[in-house]
Design an enzyme around this catalytic site. Structure first.
Site, mmCIF file in Angstrom:
data_model
loop_
_atom_site.group_PDB
_atom_site.id
_atom_site.type_symbol
_atom_site.label_atom_id
_atom_site.label_comp_id
_atom_site.label_asym_id
_atom_site.label_seq_id
_atom_site.Cartn_x
_atom_site.Cartn_y
_atom_site.Cartn_z
ATOM 1 N N HIS A 67 0.826 -1.211 0.000
ATOM 2 C CA HIS A 67 0.000 0.000 0.000
ATOM 3 C C HIS A 67 0.858 1.258 0.000
ATOM 4 O O HIS A 67 2.073 1.190 0.112
ATOM 5 C CB HIS A 67 -1.013 -0.006 1.151
ATOM 6 N N HIS A 69 1.408 3.808 2.019
ATOM 7 C CA HIS A 69 2.084 4.440 3.157
ATOM 8 C C HIS A 69 3.600 4.348 2.987
ATOM 9 O O HIS A 69 4.125 3.339 2.517
ATOM 10 C CB HIS A 69 1.660 3.780 4.476
ATOM 11 N N ASP A 71 6.075 3.948 4.944
ATOM 12 C CA ASP A 71 6.857 2.891 5.595
ATOM 13 C C ASP A 71 6.766 1.587 4.793
ATOM 14 O O ASP A 71 7.396 0.591 5.132
ATOM 15 C CB ASP A 71 6.443 2.682 7.064
ATOM 16 N N HIS A 72 5.980 1.607 3.705
ATOM 17 C CA HIS A 72 5.889 0.431 2.826
ATOM 18 C C HIS A 72 6.395 0.684 1.403
ATOM 19 O O HIS A 72 6.671 -0.269 0.675
ATOM 20 C CB HIS A 72 4.448 -0.099 2.800
ATOM 21 N N HIS A 156 -7.695 -0.949 5.390
ATOM 22 C CA HIS A 156 -6.597 -0.081 5.848
ATOM 23 C C HIS A 156 -6.563 1.288 5.160
ATOM 24 O O HIS A 156 -6.883 2.291 5.792
ATOM 25 C CB HIS A 156 -5.259 -0.800 5.706
ATOM 26 N N ASP A 177 -0.415 -3.684 6.569
ATOM 27 C CA ASP A 177 -1.546 -3.394 7.454
ATOM 28 C C ASP A 177 -2.852 -3.826 6.796
ATOM 29 O O ASP A 177 -3.005 -3.714 5.587
ATOM 30 C CB ASP A 177 -1.635 -1.889 7.714
ATOM 31 N N GLU A 202 1.878 -7.921 8.892
ATOM 32 C CA GLU A 202 2.175 -6.763 9.726
ATOM 33 C C GLU A 202 1.605 -7.066 11.106
ATOM 34 O O GLU A 202 0.542 -7.663 11.226
ATOM 35 C CB GLU A 202 1.468 -5.538 9.121
HETATM 36 ZN ZN LIG Z 1 -0.137 1.497 6.480
#
Ligand SMILES: [Zn+2]
Length: 345
Positions: A67, A69, A71-72, A156, A177, A202
């Site tokens: 996804h 975000h 951090d991904h 998410h 997530d 996650e």
């Molecule tokens: Zn996320």
């Protein structure tokens, strides 16, 4: 059973920088390519030298992004354009549309505000996105003759997906997530019945029980309502894309139900752009929103209008959504200085 090897290049015992190397049936698959938001030095990106000191193309068969975000996916342009990777990168259509906006926003803050060096450029983000192959949910995709992947809905955030990956007789399910309960704008995660040899998930909030969302929402609405009743102004700093949309829907419904008249404004910027993507990808949202969409587009808000600087000095109550970045220099600060009595975080 053939060997199955998992190497976390990020995440693992840490939160952020999700990047997992999966080796199965002699194939190397990278699951997510995130950045660590807590570091400004080389630790913000996964240590790709673990794989090779040179370009990664000969060592990685494909990259899968769960996804948008950061951090991904935050290290993706660094990996493809600076370390060197020309192979396929898979993600869903909404992720492909929204990730570059977030990447560019983060680049601006890092390079232009914090003065970070050795960072990717806007052009690199564009070149990186050209390598992305967008996938549709439940569509079986053959990466090569041996690797088959399939995306499933994860909830998410808009476009978030879990991936089922098969090589030979082995299969793995990977999820970043995900949500098991639908929220105000997205549905719940769902996957076909399957028996993967390995499930990688996650687990950041896996052992935390968060306060009931309903209580927090009620509390939030009460505070906003009290403030505008007193003729006050409410500034709501929102950044997370999904959260902003959820709060908009929450206030919109509440305003309608309580017949409130105070204006709600949405500061132009990141989230407004994202709002348009939500409209474009309405099929990815939950059933309730989709049904409403038949009558009118739920995201064409009746009570929420775009904010214009000239409104700053308007007397009387108002609610304003603005991104926190704007709190340092931009719009939020200006609104704040113009005498906002209430701030809700
Ligand atoms: Zn996320």
């Amino acid at each position: 059973m053939p060997e199955l090897k998992v190497t976390p290049l990020g995440a693992g015992q840490d939160v952020g920088r999700s990047c997992i190397l999966l080796n199965m049936g002699g194939k190397n698959i990278m699951l997510d390519c995130g950045m660590h938001m807590g570091y400004n030095d080389e630790r913000r990106f996964p240590d790709f030298s673990y794989i090779s000191d040179g370009p990664l193309t000969p060592f990685i068969d494909c990259v899968i992004i769960s996804h948008f975000h950061l951090d991904h996916c935050g290290a993706l342009p660094f990996m493809s354009e600076m370390v060197g990777y020309t192979g396929p990168i898979y993600m869903t259509h909404p992720t492909k549309a929204i990730a570059p906006i977030l990447l560019e926003d983060m680049r601006k803050v890092s390079v232009e505000k914090k003065g970070d060096q050795n960072f990717f450029t806007s052009q690199m983000i564009k070149d990186c996105m050209k390598k992305v192959i967008a996938v549709t949910l439940h569509q079986s995709v053959m990466v090569d003759n041996d690797i088959e992947i399939k995306a499933y809905y994860a909830g998410h955030v808009l476009g978030a997906a879990m991936f089922w990956i098969k090589v030979g007789s082995q299969s793995v399910v990977y999820t970043g997530d995900y949500n098991m309960t639908p929220d105000r704008h997205l549905g719940a995660a769902w996957i076909d019945k399957c028996r993967p040899d390995l499930l990688i998930s996650e687990s950041t909030y896996a052992t935390t029980i968060r306060d009931s969302k309903r209580c927090r929402e009620k509390d939030f609405l009460k505070k906003v309502h009290e403030c505008v009743d007193r003729g006050g102004k409410v500034l709501i700093p929102v950044f997370a894309l999904g959260r902003a949309q959820e709060l908009c829907i929450l206030l919109e419904t509440y305003w309608e139900r309580m017949n409130l008249k105070a204006p709600i404004y949405f500061a132009l910027g990141l989230t407004e752009k994202a709002n348009n993507y939500y409209k474009m990808f309405i099929t990815w949202t939950n059933q309730k929103i989709r049904k409403t969409f038949v009558q009118r587009n739920m995201f064409d808000f009746k009570h929420i209008k775009a904010f214009d600087r000239q409104f700053i000095d308007n007397p009387g109550p108002m609610v304003v959504f603005a991104t926190p970045g704007m709190l340092h220099a931009g719009l939020s600060l200006q609104i704040f200085k113009n005498g906002l009595p209430t701030k809700i975080t």
